[in-house]
Design a protein around this motif. Structure first.
Motif: not given
Length: 561
Positions: A49, A385-386, A390, A414-417, A435, A437, A441-442
């Motif tokens: 993160s 996120d992905n 999207k 995933m995981g960036a949102g 955000a 997600c 991904g969240f």
């Protein structure tokens, strides 16, 4: 003074205001130096993160964001963030610790060759072995990270080097602006001649057109030349694009969220020349070049990366904004066919954005995109996120401000949102930040809710629930595999939010999403809104409807001439 003090002094010299970090014992000298500095240390709950936040800082400001981790396992947790910035052209500096290099009192405990690990994922990866070199090493790292093509740079600071004493007269290196050259006059003349001969020209904005330095310049180019445009996923927002009902951005033809067959490809396939501005082939191809396709002019800070699907016929290489201004000087008012493809615009957008207000529960992707657009002001920032959603946001969400829809079509991790949205909220506390997600991904970085609350952010997180890794499950179905291995359970997201001290809401009707989002933004703080989604539209639209469109076109010879 200690070398760590000099290192922090060099960071301050670069204008660094925050470092995102999960420190370890090998960073303790640096942490102590930061404590006495002007730089804020933002503790995250996972190194990944921290890297996502630093990368998003670079994306939104053009100046390298900074993250920090310890050796071994901490440094390895930065790897995905490094790749995210490397493929996405986001300037970032990663700082990692290391055991003492002058002695080996702990043998090889926790030691991994992070410098070598980071080399293929960064523009440069370097261990600092001499405290006196810190000012030049740091200056070079920030310069390399920010120059075209931007990306991450890794610096490893071993603990014994950080603790070294250095003379007080070791000075930092002054920072000065670097102006990029404008494209060569012959290249601009060549592009102008090709544009003036074109019968159906089209402009495409790619990932590199979204650099903060270009804000306003590309919209001015479109206004002056009058050629319709489309964008790639990461080029979205470069020039404001509105829906047909909004009467905005009358030159926008849509987003190439798919490689082929979508409605926007009706314009792409008819074009005899595409002016590809800022296209970066790290994105999934917005169209595939072939022997019978249009002429393509590449306009970019860097020469084109020639690929099987992208091999332009001419290139305009240099500082994009001023180069386009000179191109506009040569062709403005001299393009009789500039708007030849504009009659297709209304039909393309109407079909792309159809059924956006359908009252179905669980909600359709189109309805979710529509309702998000209703509650977000022109400058509101949506960080995706992905997941399958999207594609729908890329296709159907009209953008009105540059970098107001943050999505990743490069690494597509995933995981960036959530971390990306947190960074946007830190940089723009007066703007609405959302955000978006998927539930998959969240949960990959959901622990950062605690960080968001600790930072007192105003942030709304929209969690789209389908209890599955939905994009892969859809692809599994399209490829006619058995539905297996992609589903999971979720926590009660309202209770999950409460456990962190955030506020949670669940959407229970088709008409409930927009009011829930509006209430969350009005209330402030960290808010979670959970909404179930009906992904049957993936097959109905993205497979069946588009397949039928292609079949209908194939049955009408000459329609693409």
């Amino acid at each position: 003074m200690k070398a760590s003090d000099l290192f922090v002094k060099a960071l301050e010299n670069e204008g660094v205001e925050r470092i995102f970090a999960v420190p370890g014992e090998e960073n303790l000298d640096l942490v102590e130096s930061l404590r006495r500095s002007s730089i804020e240390l933002v503790l995250t709950r996972h190194e990944q993160s921290a890297a996502f936040m630093a990368a998003t800082h670079g994306r939104l400001t053009g100046q390298p964001g900074v993250c920090m981790a310890t050796l071994g396992p901490g440094a390895l947790n930065l790897v995905t963030g490094a790749a995210y910035a490397h493929l996405g052209a986001m300037p970032m500096v990663l700082i990692t610790g290391q055991k003492a290099i002058m002695t080996a009192r702990q043998a090889r405990f926790q030691i991994v060759d992070i410098v070598a690990t980071m080399k293929p994922l960064t523009k440069a990866s370097r261990q600092i072995v001499n405290a006196a070199s810190i000012p030049t090493v740091v200056r070079d790292a920030f310069r390399v990270a920010a120059e075209e093509r931007p990306g991450p740079v890794h610096l490893e600071l071993p603990e014994d080097v950080a603790a070294e004493q250095v003379a007080h007269d070791v000075n930092v290196v002054s920072v000065h602006p670097i102006d990029l050259p404008v494209a060569h006059e012959a290249a601009i003349e060549r592009a102008a001649a090709m544009l003036m001969r074109a019968k159906r020209p089209l402009v495409m904005f790619g990932a590199a057109s979204n650099r903060p330095r270009l804000q306003g310049q590309l919209a001015d180019f479109v206004r002056r030349v009058g050629i319709p445009f489309f964008n790639t996923q990461m080029g979205k927002g470069t020039v404001a694009g509105g829906g047909i009902a909004e009467g905005r951005a009358g030159f926008w033809m849509g987003t190439a969220a798919l490689t082929e067959r979508d409605y926007v490809h009706e314009a792409i396939d008819r074009a005899d020349l595409i002016l590809a501005i800022g296209h970066d082939t790290i994105e999934k191809p917005p169209f595939i070049m072939g022997p019978d396709g249009p002429l393509v002019i590449h306009v970019g800070f860097m020469p084109a990366a020639v690929e099987q699907v992208y091999f332009p016929h001419a290139e305009v290489v240099g500082d994009v904004g001023p180069s386009l201004a000179q191109l506009a000087d040569r062709v403005e008012g001299r393009l009789p066919n500039a708007g030849a493809l504009l009659p297709q615009r209304e039909g393309i957008l109407a079909r792309t954005m159809s059924r956006a207000t359908e009252s179905r529960y669980p909600l359709t992707p189109q309805r979710i995109v529509h309702d998000v657009r209703q509650v977000m002001p022109d400058d509101g920032i949506v960080a995706l996120d992905n997941g399958m959603y999207k594609i729908w946001f890329a296709r159907c969400y009209p953008t009105r401000t540059a970098n107001a829809l943050l999505l990743d079509n490069a690494l597509a991790t995933m995981g960036a949102g959530l971390p990306s949205a947190m960074m946007a909220a830190l940089l723009h506390p007066r703007r609405r930040v959302l955000a978006v997600c998927g539930d998959g991904g969240f949960m990959m970085n959901s622990q950062e809710l605690e960080t968001a609350i600790r930072l007192k952010l105003d942030l709304v997180v929209l969690i789209i629930e389908d209890n599955a890794y939905g994009m892969i499950r859809w692809k599994q179905s399209v490829d006619q595999f058995t539905d297996w291995g992609m589903t999971f359970g979720n926590p009660d997201f309202v209770k999950y939010a409460d456990a962190y001290g955030a506020k949670g809401r669940r959407v229970e009707t088709a008409e409930g999403l927009a009011p829930a989002l509006e209430a969350a933004f009005s209330e402030g703080g960290v808010q979670i809104v959970a909404v179930p989604i009906d992904y049957s539209e993936n097959s109905r639209v993205l497979v069946d409807e588009l397949r039928n469109r292609v079949a209908a076109i194939a049955a009408q010879p000459g329609t693409l001439t």
